[in-house]
Design a protein around this motif. Structure first.
Motif, PDB file in Angstrom:
ATOM      1  N   SER A 127       0.826  -1.207   0.000  1.00 46.89           N
ATOM      2  CA  SER A 127       0.000   0.000   0.000  1.00 46.89           C
ATOM      3  C   SER A 127       0.862   1.259   0.000  1.00 46.89           C
ATOM      4  CB  SER A 127      -0.957   0.004   1.197  1.00 46.89           C
ATOM      5  OG  SER A 127      -0.248   0.065   2.425  1.00 46.89           O
ATOM      6  N   ASP A 128       2.026   1.220   0.650  1.00 49.01           N
ATOM      7  CA  ASP A 128       2.941   2.360   0.628  1.00 49.01           C
ATOM      8  C   ASP A 128       3.493   2.578  -0.779  1.00 49.01           C
ATOM      9  OD1 ASP A 128       3.052   2.899   3.582  1.00 49.01           O
ATOM     10  OD2 ASP A 128       3.775   0.842   3.570  1.00 49.01           O
ATOM     11  N   HIS A 129       3.793   1.492  -1.469  1.00 51.66           N
ATOM     12  CA  HIS A 129       4.261   1.581  -2.849  1.00 51.66           C
ATOM     13  C   HIS A 129       3.188   2.228  -3.715  1.00 51.66           C
ATOM     14  CE1 HIS A 129       5.518  -0.813  -6.725  1.00 51.66           C
ATOM     15  NE2 HIS A 129       5.720   0.493  -6.843  1.00 51.66           N
ATOM     16  N   VAL A 130       1.959   1.762  -3.576  1.00 53.01           N
ATOM     17  CA  VAL A 130       0.852   2.308  -4.366  1.00 53.01           C
ATOM     18  C   VAL A 130       0.668   3.795  -4.078  1.00 53.01           C
ATOM     19  CG1 VAL A 130      -1.645   2.204  -4.756  1.00 53.01           C
ATOM     20  CG2 VAL A 130      -0.329   0.085  -4.539  1.00 53.01           C
ATOM     21  N   ALA A 131       0.737   4.178  -2.806  1.00 54.07           N
ATOM     22  CA  ALA A 131       0.546   5.577  -2.428  1.00 54.07           C
ATOM     23  C   ALA A 131       1.626   6.469  -3.020  1.00 54.07           C
ATOM     24  CB  ALA A 131       0.526   5.710  -0.910  1.00 54.07           C
ATOM     25  N   LEU A 132       2.880   6.027  -2.974  1.00 52.92           N
ATOM     26  CA  LEU A 132       3.966   6.831  -3.542  1.00 52.92           C
ATOM     27  C   LEU A 132       3.830   6.952  -5.054  1.00 52.92           C
ATOM     28  CD1 LEU A 132       7.071   5.647  -1.493  1.00 52.92           C
ATOM     29  CD2 LEU A 132       6.160   7.970  -1.606  1.00 52.92           C
ATOM     30  N   ASP A 133       3.476   5.873  -5.725  1.00 46.12           N
ATOM     31  CA  ASP A 133       3.264   5.937  -7.168  1.00 46.12           C
ATOM     32  C   ASP A 133       2.127   6.907  -7.497  1.00 46.12           C
ATOM     33  OD1 ASP A 133       5.273   4.291  -8.030  1.00 46.12           O
ATOM     34  OD2 ASP A 133       4.006   2.534  -8.355  1.00 46.12           O
ATOM     35  N   ALA A 134       1.056   6.861  -6.704  1.00 53.05           N
ATOM     36  CA  ALA A 134      -0.090   7.743  -6.951  1.00 53.05           C
ATOM     37  C   ALA A 134       0.275   9.199  -6.718  1.00 53.05           C
ATOM     38  CB  ALA A 134      -1.258   7.339  -6.051  1.00 53.05           C
TER      39      ALA A 134
ATOM     40  N   VAL B 268     -14.268   8.609  -0.200  1.00 51.29           N
ATOM     41  CA  VAL B 268     -13.369   7.491  -0.517  1.00 51.29           C
ATOM     42  C   VAL B 268     -13.941   6.187   0.028  1.00 51.29           C
ATOM     43  CG1 VAL B 268     -11.073   6.531  -0.150  1.00 51.29           C
ATOM     44  CG2 VAL B 268     -11.336   8.956  -0.641  1.00 51.29           C
ATOM     45  N   GLY B 269     -14.522   6.245   1.231  1.00 50.45           N
ATOM     46  CA  GLY B 269     -15.090   5.036   1.821  1.00 50.45           C
ATOM     47  C   GLY B 269     -16.206   4.464   0.986  1.00 50.45           C
ATOM     48  N   GLY B 270     -16.912   5.331   0.271  1.00 51.25           N
ATOM     49  CA  GLY B 270     -17.996   4.871  -0.586  1.00 51.25           C
ATOM     50  C   GLY B 270     -17.537   4.496  -1.979  1.00 51.25           C
ATOM     51  N   GLY B 271     -16.273   4.738  -2.269  1.00 54.78           N
ATOM     52  CA  GLY B 271     -15.736   4.414  -3.582  1.00 54.78           C
ATOM     53  C   GLY B 271     -15.460   2.934  -3.725  1.00 54.78           C
ATOM     54  N   ARG B 272     -15.083   2.536  -4.948  1.00 52.21           N
ATOM     55  CA  ARG B 272     -14.751   1.146  -5.267  1.00 52.21           C
ATOM     56  C   ARG B 272     -15.897   0.205  -4.916  1.00 52.21           C
ATOM     57  NH1 ARG B 272      -9.438   1.037  -6.543  1.00 52.21           N
ATOM     58  NH2 ARG B 272      -9.542  -1.222  -6.701  1.00 52.21           N
ATOM     59  N   GLY B 273     -17.148   0.718  -4.971  1.00 55.49           N
ATOM     60  CA  GLY B 273     -18.314  -0.102  -4.698  1.00 55.49           C
ATOM     61  C   GLY B 273     -18.460  -0.491  -3.244  1.00 55.49           C
ATOM     62  N   GLY B 274     -17.779   0.238  -2.353  1.00 59.24           N
ATOM     63  CA  GLY B 274     -17.768  -0.181  -0.956  1.00 59.24           C
ATOM     64  C   GLY B 274     -18.681   0.580  -0.032  1.00 59.24           C
TER      65      GLY B 274
ATOM     66  N   TYR C  23      -7.364   0.711  -1.653  1.00 63.94           N
ATOM     67  CA  TYR C  23      -7.820   2.069  -1.363  1.00 63.94           C
ATOM     68  C   TYR C  23      -6.691   3.099  -1.415  1.00 63.94           C
ATOM     69  CZ  TYR C  23     -12.668   1.188  -0.051  1.00 63.94           C
ATOM     70  OH  TYR C  23     -14.004   0.888  -0.083  1.00 63.94           O
ATOM     71  N   ALA C  24      -5.438   2.665  -1.391  1.00 67.52           N
ATOM     72  CA  ALA C  24      -4.324   3.602  -1.280  1.00 67.52           C
ATOM     73  C   ALA C  24      -4.329   4.638  -2.392  1.00 67.52           C
ATOM     74  CB  ALA C  24      -2.999   2.841  -1.264  1.00 67.52           C
ATOM     75  N   ARG C  25      -4.532   4.208  -3.619  1.00 68.21           N
ATOM     76  CA  ARG C  25      -4.524   5.151  -4.740  1.00 68.21           C
ATOM     77  C   ARG C  25      -5.702   6.116  -4.648  1.00 68.21           C
ATOM     78  NH1 ARG C  25      -1.796   5.659  -9.246  1.00 68.21           N
ATOM     79  NH2 ARG C  25      -0.764   3.653  -8.886  1.00 68.21           N
ATOM     80  N   SER C  26      -6.883   5.599  -4.277  1.00 69.41           N
ATOM     81  CA  SER C  26      -8.048   6.472  -4.158  1.00 69.41           C
ATOM     82  C   SER C  26      -7.840   7.533  -3.089  1.00 69.41           C
ATOM     83  CB  SER C  26      -9.295   5.638  -3.827  1.00 69.41           C
ATOM     84  OG  SER C  26      -9.585   4.721  -4.854  1.00 69.41           O
ATOM     85  N   LEU C  27      -7.207   7.153  -1.990  1.00 74.12           N
ATOM     86  CA  LEU C  27      -6.936   8.103  -0.917  1.00 74.12           C
ATOM     87  C   LEU C  27      -6.036   9.233  -1.393  1.00 74.12           C
ATOM     88  CD1 LEU C  27      -6.308   5.608   2.030  1.00 74.12           C
ATOM     89  CD2 LEU C  27      -8.201   7.231   1.866  1.00 74.12           C
ATOM     90  N   VAL C  28      -4.951   8.884  -2.063  1.00 73.89           N
ATOM     91  CA  VAL C  28      -4.003   9.906  -2.529  1.00 73.89           C
ATOM     92  C   VAL C  28      -4.622  10.742  -3.638  1.00 73.89           C
ATOM     93  CG1 VAL C  28      -1.767  10.294  -3.616  1.00 73.89           C
ATOM     94  CG2 VAL C  28      -1.984   8.601  -1.807  1.00 73.89           C
ATOM     95  N   ASP C  29      -5.389  10.113  -4.527  1.00 76.47           N
ATOM     96  CA  ASP C  29      -6.024  10.854  -5.615  1.00 76.47           C
ATOM     97  C   ASP C  29      -7.017  11.887  -5.090  1.00 76.47           C
ATOM     98  OD1 ASP C  29      -4.595   9.532  -7.530  1.00 76.47           O
ATOM     99  OD2 ASP C  29      -6.200   8.133  -8.073  1.00 76.47           O
ATOM    100  N   ALA C  30      -7.644  11.593  -3.942  1.00 79.13           N
ATOM    101  CA  ALA C  30      -8.644  12.503  -3.380  1.00 79.13           C
ATOM    102  C   ALA C  30      -8.034  13.603  -2.522  1.00 79.13           C
ATOM    103  CB  ALA C  30      -9.651  11.699  -2.544  1.00 79.13           C
ATOM    104  N   LEU C  31      -6.771  13.493  -2.201  1.00 81.68           N
ATOM    105  CA  LEU C  31      -6.128  14.396  -1.252  1.00 81.68           C
ATOM    106  C   LEU C  31      -5.696  15.692  -1.925  1.00 81.68           C
ATOM    107  CD1 LEU C  31      -5.034  14.526   1.707  1.00 81.68           C
ATOM    108  CD2 LEU C  31      -2.906  13.575   0.831  1.00 81.68           C
ATOM    109  N   ASP C  32      -5.971  16.809  -1.264  1.00 84.05           N
ATOM    110  CA  ASP C  32      -5.430  18.103  -1.695  1.00 84.05           C
ATOM    111  C   ASP C  32      -3.911  18.027  -1.553  1.00 84.05           C
ATOM    112  OD1 ASP C  32      -4.487  20.784  -1.794  1.00 84.05           O
ATOM    113  OD2 ASP C  32      -6.414  21.538  -1.073  1.00 84.05           O
ATOM    114  N   LEU C  33      -3.179  18.390  -2.586  1.00 85.24           N
ATOM    115  CA  LEU C  33      -1.721  18.277  -2.535  1.00 85.24           C
ATOM    116  C   LEU C  33      -1.113  19.138  -1.441  1.00 85.24           C
ATOM    117  CD1 LEU C  33      -0.733  18.106  -6.318  1.00 85.24           C
ATOM    118  CD2 LEU C  33      -0.751  16.254  -4.632  1.00 85.24           C
TER     119      LEU C  33
END
Length: 227
Positions: A48-55, A154-160, A196-206
């Motif tokens: 998940s850390d790898h995914v977050a850094l890539d995102a 984000v919690g409601g994303g990915r059909g969740g 969820y890692a990518r969705s979290l970073v994608d939703a975050l204000d930089l």
């Protein structure tokens, strides 16, 4: 097309696992480290850390793999010593960086010390080496930056959404802040945190990116531009 960084990451993980293919993987890792396509290995606790850094890199229009920056999940912070030994100054001599949670800081600092990268390393000493520590769990830091509305989204994303709503109604979760609810929700099923890692970073204000993530990305940017 697989990148040098991607091949290196796969080879190093196979080598560190010390299985039947370890010798062949070590040869691949050595060859790639000796070439010009690899700049830095970034050691992180999990996928998940790898995914977050890539995102996060993608949010800045970058690809870490394409830049020769191999983010290598350790499969747990306690494995850091093995990877630093294989890749650090007493091993392949690859420039290293890394990220961990505060609870795992001791594992990281001791591994760096054993490889001759410092003595009695405090957090301030680790940062110039490229290693950063998250005061909160990395996901928790991102969740705080999102705020309650962003967490709900984000919690409601990915059909969740339905599953998340049911989870929120559990007695142990009812009095918790929504950020803590989602953090716990992500940990209830194997692989969900990475999903969820990518969705979290994608939703975050930089502007709200946790400092350790932001500084690590800046550090490896510098290493790539000067390598």
């Amino acid at each position: 097309m697989e990148t040098t960084a991607g091949r290196f990451r796969a080879a190093v993980r196979e080598w560190a696992a010390d299985g039947a293919q370890a010798s062949a993987a070590a040869a691949v890792a050595r060859a790639l480290a000796a070439g010009t396509g690899l700049r830095t290995a970034v050691l992180v606790e999990g996928v998940s850390d790898h995914v977050a850094l890539d995102a996060l890199a993608a949010r800045h229009g970058r690809s870490l793999d394409a830049e020769g920056i191999a983010v290598v999940p350790l499969g747990g912070a306690t494995n850091i010593g093995r990877f630093v030994h294989l890749l650090g100054p007493q091993g392949l001599g690859v420039p290293l960086a890394g990220l961990c949670d505060a609870g795992e800081e001791g594992h990281f600092s001791r591994a760096l010390e054993r490889e001759g990268l410092g003595r009695d390393l405090a957090r301030a000493d680790m940062e110039p080496l490229g290693f950063y520590v998250c005061d909160a769990d990395r996901a928790e830091g991102v969740l705080r930056g999102l705020g309650a509305e962003g967490v709900e989204r984000v919690g409601g994303g990915r059909g969740g959404l339905r599953a998340f709503r049911i989870f929120q109604k559990q007695p142990a979760q009812r009095e918790r802040e929504v950020e803590r609810q989602l953090r716990r929700f992500m940990g209830t099923i194997s692989g969900r945190k990475s999903q969820y890692a990518r969705s979290l970073v994608d939703a975050l204000d930089l502007a709200e990116v946790p400092r350790p993530l932001d500084r690590l990305l800046a550090h490896v940017s510098a290493s790539a531009s000067t390598g």
